[in-house]
Write a protein that holds these residues in place. Structure first.
Motif, PDB file in Angstrom:
ATOM      1  N   LYS A 160      28.496  33.446  32.940  1.00  0.00           N
ATOM      2  CA  LYS A 160      27.802  34.686  32.590  1.00  0.00           C
ATOM      3  C   LYS A 160      28.771  35.848  32.772  1.00  0.00           C
ATOM      4  CE  LYS A 160      23.345  32.980  34.325  1.00  0.00           C
ATOM      5  NZ  LYS A 160      22.257  33.217  35.308  1.00  0.00           N
ATOM      6  N   THR A 161      28.780  36.731  31.787  1.00  0.00           N
ATOM      7  CA  THR A 161      29.657  37.900  31.878  1.00  0.00           C
ATOM      8  C   THR A 161      28.895  39.191  32.134  1.00  0.00           C
ATOM      9  OG1 THR A 161      29.575  38.119  29.474  1.00  0.00           O
ATOM     10  CG2 THR A 161      31.419  36.875  30.411  1.00  0.00           C
ATOM     11  N   ASN A 162      27.572  39.174  32.054  1.00  0.00           N
ATOM     12  CA  ASN A 162      26.743  40.336  32.371  1.00  0.00           C
ATOM     13  C   ASN A 162      25.762  39.913  33.452  1.00  0.00           C
ATOM     14  OD1 ASN A 162      27.737  42.252  30.361  1.00  0.00           O
ATOM     15  ND2 ASN A 162      26.849  40.852  28.876  1.00  0.00           N
ATOM     16  N   LEU A 163      25.897  40.508  34.646  1.00  0.00           N
ATOM     17  CA  LEU A 163      25.167  40.042  35.815  1.00  0.00           C
ATOM     18  C   LEU A 163      24.348  41.179  36.401  1.00  0.00           C
ATOM     19  CD1 LEU A 163      28.070  38.056  37.471  1.00  0.00           C
ATOM     20  CD2 LEU A 163      26.110  37.070  36.303  1.00  0.00           C
ATOM     21  N   GLN A 181      31.641  41.658  46.134  1.00  0.00           N
ATOM     22  CA  GLN A 181      30.331  41.740  45.481  1.00  0.00           C
ATOM     23  C   GLN A 181      29.784  40.357  45.138  1.00  0.00           C
ATOM     24  OE1 GLN A 181      33.012  43.352  44.587  1.00  0.00           O
ATOM     25  NE2 GLN A 181      32.596  45.543  44.700  1.00  0.00           N
ATOM     26  N   LEU A 182      30.610  39.312  45.204  1.00  0.00           N
ATOM     27  CA  LEU A 182      30.168  37.945  44.936  1.00  0.00           C
ATOM     28  C   LEU A 182      30.103  37.176  46.246  1.00  0.00           C
ATOM     29  CD1 LEU A 182      32.201  37.003  41.723  1.00  0.00           C
ATOM     30  CD2 LEU A 182      29.779  37.568  41.875  1.00  0.00           C
ATOM     31  N   GLU A 183      28.970  36.529  46.501  1.00  0.00           N
ATOM     32  CA  GLU A 183      28.794  35.731  47.712  1.00  0.00           C
ATOM     33  C   GLU A 183      28.659  34.261  47.323  1.00  0.00           C
ATOM     34  OE1 GLU A 183      25.342  37.364  49.581  1.00  0.00           O
ATOM     35  OE2 GLU A 183      26.510  38.844  50.702  1.00  0.00           O
ATOM     36  N   ALA A 215      26.874  49.540  39.614  1.00  0.00           N
ATOM     37  CA  ALA A 215      26.780  49.334  38.168  1.00  0.00           C
ATOM     38  C   ALA A 215      28.153  49.407  37.518  1.00  0.00           C
ATOM     39  CB  ALA A 215      25.850  50.384  37.550  1.00  0.00           C
ATOM     40  N   ARG A 216      28.325  48.547  36.518  1.00  0.00           N
ATOM     41  CA  ARG A 216      29.537  48.496  35.688  1.00  0.00           C
ATOM     42  C   ARG A 216      30.793  48.133  36.475  1.00  0.00           C
ATOM     43  NH1 ARG A 216      26.275  52.388  33.417  1.00  0.00           N
ATOM     44  NH2 ARG A 216      26.956  53.964  34.891  1.00  0.00           N
ATOM     45  N   GLU A 217      30.630  47.573  37.655  1.00  0.00           N
ATOM     46  CA  GLU A 217      31.794  47.071  38.373  1.00  0.00           C
ATOM     47  C   GLU A 217      32.331  45.824  37.664  1.00  0.00           C
ATOM     48  OE1 GLU A 217      32.212  47.838  42.980  1.00  0.00           O
ATOM     49  OE2 GLU A 217      30.362  46.789  42.554  1.00  0.00           O
ATOM     50  N   GLU A 218      33.656  45.683  37.652  1.00  0.00           N
ATOM     51  CA  GLU A 218      34.283  44.516  37.064  1.00  0.00           C
ATOM     52  C   GLU A 218      34.505  43.459  38.149  1.00  0.00           C
ATOM     53  OE1 GLU A 218      37.861  45.566  35.065  1.00  0.00           O
ATOM     54  OE2 GLU A 218      36.829  46.484  33.366  1.00  0.00           O
ATOM     55  N   LEU A 219      34.051  42.257  37.862  1.00  0.00           N
ATOM     56  CA  LEU A 219      34.160  41.153  38.811  1.00  0.00           C
ATOM     57  C   LEU A 219      35.115  40.113  38.236  1.00  0.00           C
ATOM     58  CD1 LEU A 219      30.381  40.726  39.725  1.00  0.00           C
ATOM     59  CD2 LEU A 219      32.068  42.213  40.793  1.00  0.00           C
ATOM     60  N   MET A 220      36.161  39.801  38.989  1.00  0.00           N
ATOM     61  CA  MET A 220      37.119  38.780  38.583  1.00  0.00           C
ATOM     62  C   MET A 220      37.430  37.887  39.780  1.00  0.00           C
ATOM     63  SD  MET A 220      39.925  40.401  35.947  1.00  0.00           S
ATOM     64  CE  MET A 220      40.517  41.629  37.086  1.00  0.00           C
ATOM     65  N   LEU A 230      43.670  34.405  36.665  1.00  0.00           N
ATOM     66  CA  LEU A 230      42.474  35.239  36.771  1.00  0.00           C
ATOM     67  C   LEU A 230      41.389  34.732  35.830  1.00  0.00           C
ATOM     68  CD1 LEU A 230      44.019  38.817  36.905  1.00  0.00           C
ATOM     69  CD2 LEU A 230      43.309  37.372  38.803  1.00  0.00           C
ATOM     70  N   SER A 231      40.163  34.941  36.246  1.00  0.00           N
ATOM     71  CA  SER A 231      39.015  34.556  35.420  1.00  0.00           C
ATOM     72  C   SER A 231      38.760  35.613  34.359  1.00  0.00           C
ATOM     73  CB  SER A 231      37.776  34.398  36.301  1.00  0.00           C
ATOM     74  OG  SER A 231      37.347  35.665  36.757  1.00  0.00           O
ATOM     75  N   ASN A 232      37.843  35.278  33.447  1.00  0.00           N
ATOM     76  CA  ASN A 232      37.365  36.299  32.524  1.00  0.00           C
ATOM     77  C   ASN A 232      36.542  37.328  33.301  1.00  0.00           C
ATOM     78  OD1 ASN A 232      35.625  34.061  32.924  1.00  0.00           O
ATOM     79  ND2 ASN A 232      34.266  34.856  31.373  1.00  0.00           N
ATOM     80  N   VAL A 233      36.416  38.519  32.745  1.00  0.00           N
ATOM     81  CA  VAL A 233      35.797  39.639  33.459  1.00  0.00           C
ATOM     82  C   VAL A 233      34.283  39.589  33.286  1.00  0.00           C
ATOM     83  CG1 VAL A 233      35.703  42.134  33.689  1.00  0.00           C
ATOM     84  CG2 VAL A 233      37.860  41.024  33.125  1.00  0.00           C
ATOM     85  N   ALA A 234      33.572  39.725  34.410  1.00  0.00           N
ATOM     86  CA  ALA A 234      32.111  39.879  34.385  1.00  0.00           C
ATOM     87  C   ALA A 234      31.768  41.290  34.854  1.00  0.00           C
ATOM     88  CB  ALA A 234      31.448  38.834  35.285  1.00  0.00           C
TER      89      ALA A 234
END
Length: 817
Positions: free
Chosen positions: A472-475, A507-509, A553-558, A575-579
């Protein structure tokens, strides 16, 4: 010139290694791991020399996944597969495309020279943009595939938005049910408290006792806070002293370590100098012995004269050799004799064992060689290498491989020396890199007699790649997603003891941090140790993550994957794709008191807390609602003290507020003086994002009016009185309200036909009557007063007599009743 050439070649190798590192940290696009499976299928087929299958699989990768992160590897191996299968045109086309798209890729140095020549000719024949029709068709197919991927991405975004809308509606419904339940509980609680209050009987003594207890509690709390402050200050001072002691100890230890290191360096330098001096002395003694041997064996030869000069240069003085006396020639008339001597010359054969198979990096490699003395005298031969120092080249005899040498022992004419050159290819060398460096042997007797041999090596090393992808790229905050990490070994050697270190943003757990052999490292990394991959092997790791509720909001997660080859001490990052975190609007409103007791006519100030529970910065509209008989004004409580200040503005909106930021409001409500005791009125405040992206949030409270209700009851005997007869009147004053009554007065008047006989605690008023005064009368409190009257004599029969009592009182605001 040769050494300059070798140095340049070594520099190019280091540049390739730098390029490999740069390529390794490039971002990985979001492709399905099917591309890695197809690539490995083609790569393994190439390794097994099944070039037709390799071409089919690698072509399928380019057709289905033109933007795969493995595109560079796919083009390279596809070109080589065509070349091995004899299809030179296709090989040249794909190699030219590889060179054009990846000009700095170090894999170019591992390709066959013939293949590079074919690619160069193809570039000259078909410059960029002028490829044959089939190439343009492939480009068109690639563009069509890209368009298809974009449509699929748009559809996924639409479905995600629809899902988010459904979830938002569900949350709104749950919030409405929660508010209804909260209001029901508040009503039940208010009813229970009202019943308890009505049943309680409050006295002045109890009130004063409570005030005293509160005063004592405040004093005790102040003493406790002062003690806590003293303890915290003492603790801070102890921590400061401990830090200073630790810093002094650290500085002392660092100075001691520095001095120890300097002493160790000095000792090492002294030992190195001593070893060098010892080696020079040994070589000098061997050279002196050799030259003296020449003098003994050939005393009157040119070599002997040369030996004398060499010995003088070494500081050894010997007598000049005298020519031997020629034997007397026989006395034959007309005969002449010419005496000659055979001089020594240097000649040898230098034969390394060639060619070498691919050499695995970071492992010692042994190259056997032979030196045969083809001269006519004893000679020794110096050995030298043109390999860079990081190869750690050393020479040894076959009979003593652990002892390093730089020259052979003296060899008789025709004698053979069998030796070994031992080297280690640096660990950072790329797989398939071809290297050529010289080694040299030179005669000790005649330095100009030397021979060089080119040693060609092909490196064999593991080549690790990783593809990191999220589904998923939009979380949304709180949403779960999965990251899949595919690790591939596309090199020709086994990768041993590889560590996969997965770094994720805060931001990811991770939801299952220890699944699949992973271990937690600190708070933002997961580590998998001991991975071993054969050439062409892959390994998949799937990790579920959840987005933290406070993600902005709109933070980039990699997510970053580091592959660490422990034996080779190499590291590559992917690096992963950006979410992206989707914006969420949400607000929480809390009234300080769910139940407010007030006196009619009082101005009530109600504190309200507004909290931005969303993940973006925005402003909120504020609307307060009270009954029509009341007036309400909303102020911004800047200093958060719950009271109205002159500089605090009246507002209809608050913000902008950052995520999790709070603001304090103050509702100023003017109540009606006519409200009855025990009456209730509802108040509410509604707060909504001004963007309109969420429904308003409402917080409610109940206002209970409390006032004194004092009643007067007068008791006495009714009927007829005769002159002179006594009448006793009892006045009962009762506060039946729920609040304190102040300045309670009962004024009693009587006709002139009656006279006052006796009374208690009363004073005469201006009209000649009696007035009883009570400073305060608590809720439920009752006071009794009595007065006795007598009918004056000579009062005419039938005269009507009337005693009148008037009650007045005030509430705590001064309102009179």
């Amino acid at each position: 010139m040769k050494m300059l050439k070798y140095c340049r070649a070594a520099a190019s190798v280091f540049a390739c290694l730098v390029f490999v590192v740069l390529l390794s940290v490039s971002p990985v696009s979001a492709q399905d791991t099917e591309d890695s499976r197809l690539f490995l299928s083609g790569f393994n087929a190439y390794q097994q020399k099944d070039y037709a299958t390799a071409v089919t699989s690698l072509n399928e990768v380019l057709q289905k996944y033109p933007d795969t992160p493995l595109r560079d590897m796919t083009l390279f191996w596809l070109a080589r597969a065509h070349f091995k299968s004899g299809n030179q045109q296709e090989a040249a086309r794909f190699m030219a495309r590889f060179n054009r798209e990846y000009p700095d890729n170090p894999l170019r140095q591992t390709a066959e020279e013939e293949l590079q020549a074919l690619a160069a000719r193809y570039e000259q024949q078909y410059p960029a943009g002028s490829e044959p029709a089939d190439t343009r068709a492939v480009a068109a197919a690639r563009a069509a595939e890209q368009e298809r991927l974009q449509r699929e991405a748009a559809e996924r975004q639409r479905l995600a938005a629809a899902k988010a809308a459904e979830e938002q509606a569900a949350r709104e419904k749950a919030e409405a049910e929660r508010r209804a339940a909260a209001e029901r509980v508040a009503r039940e609680k208010a009813a229970a408290e009202q019943a308890q209050r009505e049943a309680a009987e409050k006295t002045e003594k109890a009130r004063l006792q409570k005030v005293e207890e509160e005063r004592l509690a405040r004093e005790q709390q102040q003493r406790d806070e002062a003690e806590r402050a003293r303890i915290l200050k003492a603790k801070a001072e102890e921590e400061r002293l401990a830090r200073e002691r630790a810093e002094r100890i650290a500085r002392t230890q660092a100075e001691a370590e520095k001095q120890a290191a300097e002493r160790a360096e000095q000792q090492a330098a002294a030992q190195k100098a001593a070893a060098a001096e010892h080696e020079r002395q040994v070589l000098r003694e061997k050279a002196i012995a050799e030259y003296k041997g020449i003098l003994e064996r050939y005393p009157d030869s040119p070599a002997a004269r040369t030996a004398v000069n060499r010995l003088k240069a070494l500081g050894v003085t010997v007598a000049q050799p005298q020519p031997r006396a020629a034997a007397p020639a026989p006395a034959v008339a007309g005969t002449q004799v010419l005496t000659l001597e055979v001089a020594q010359y240097a000649a040898f054969e230098f034969k390394p064992s060639l060619p070498l198979p691919p050499v695995e990096v970071a492992k010692p490699t042994v190259l056997p060689f032979e030196i045969v003395n083809r001269g006519n005298g004893r000679d020794s031969f110096f050995l030298a290498s043109g390999f860079p120092t990081e190869f750690g080249v050393r020479f040894a005899a076959e009979s003593a491989p652990d002892q390093s040498i730089n020259q052979t022992p003296p060899l008789a004419p025709g004698e053979t020396f069998r030796g070994r050159m031992i080297l280690t290819v640096p660990a950072a060398t790329i797989d398939g890199l071809r290297m050529t460096y010289p080694i040299q042997a030179a005669s000790q007797y005649m330095a100009e007699a030397s021979q060089s041999r080119e040693i060609a090596l092909t490196a064999s090393a593991p080549l690790l790649r990783a593809v990191v992808k999220t589904d998923k790229t939009n979380l949304m905050p709180g949403e779960r997603t999965q990251y899949r990490i595919t690790v591939l070994n596309v090199g020709s050697a086994v990768a041993r003891d590889v560590t996969l270190r997965i770094s994720h943003p805060p931001q990811l757990e991770p939801q299952e941090p220890t699944a699949g052999g992973l271990r937690q490292e600190m708070k933002a990394a997961l580590v998998l140790d001991g991975i071993q991959l054969k050439p062409g092997e892959r390994r998949d790791v799937t990790i579920p993550f959840a987005v933290r509720e406070d993600a902005l909001a709109r933070e980039e997660l990699m997510v970053r994957a580091d592959l660490i080859n422990t034996p080779l001490q190499t590291r590559s990052a992917f690096l992963s794709n950006v979410a992206h975190v989707q914006p969420v609007s949400s607000v929480a409103v809390q009234v300080a008191d769910s139940r407010i007791t007030t006196i009619p006519g009082q101005v009530v100030r109600v504190p309200v807390t507004v909290t931005n529970r969303g993940n973006l910065r925005e402003s909120f509209s504020v609307v307060a609602d009270v009954p029509s008989s009341q007036k309400v004004t909303v102020y911004h409580d800047l200093n958060r003290d719950g009271s109205r200040q002159a500089d605090e503005p009246e507002i209809a909106a608050i913000g902008p507020l950052g995520p999790r930021e709070e603001a304090m409001l103050l509702l100023e409500i003017t109540t009606p003086r006519s409200a009855q005791d025990g009456a209730e009125a509802g108040i509410s405040v509604s707060v909504a994002p001004q963007s309109g992206s969420a429904t308003p949030t409402v917080a409610a409270s109940r206002m209970i009016f409390s006032r004194p209700v004092v009643q007067l009851a007068m008791k006495g005997r009714d009927g007829r009185l005769i002159p002179g007869e006594l009448l006793t009147v009892e006045l009962a004053v009762v506060n039946q309200g729920s609040n304190l009554a102040r300045l309670v007065e009962v004024a009693t008047t009587w006709p002139e036909q009656m006279e006052l006989v006796a009374t208690e605690a009363a004073s005469q008023n201006a009209t000649g009557g009696l007035t009883w005064r009570f400073t305060e009368l608590g809720a439920g409190e009752k006071r009794l007063v009595k007065a006795s009257f007598r009918v004056k004599p000579n009062t005419v029969v039938g005269t009507g007599l009337q005693l009148k009592s008037v009650l007045s009182y005030q509430d705590q605001l001064g309102n009179r009743y």
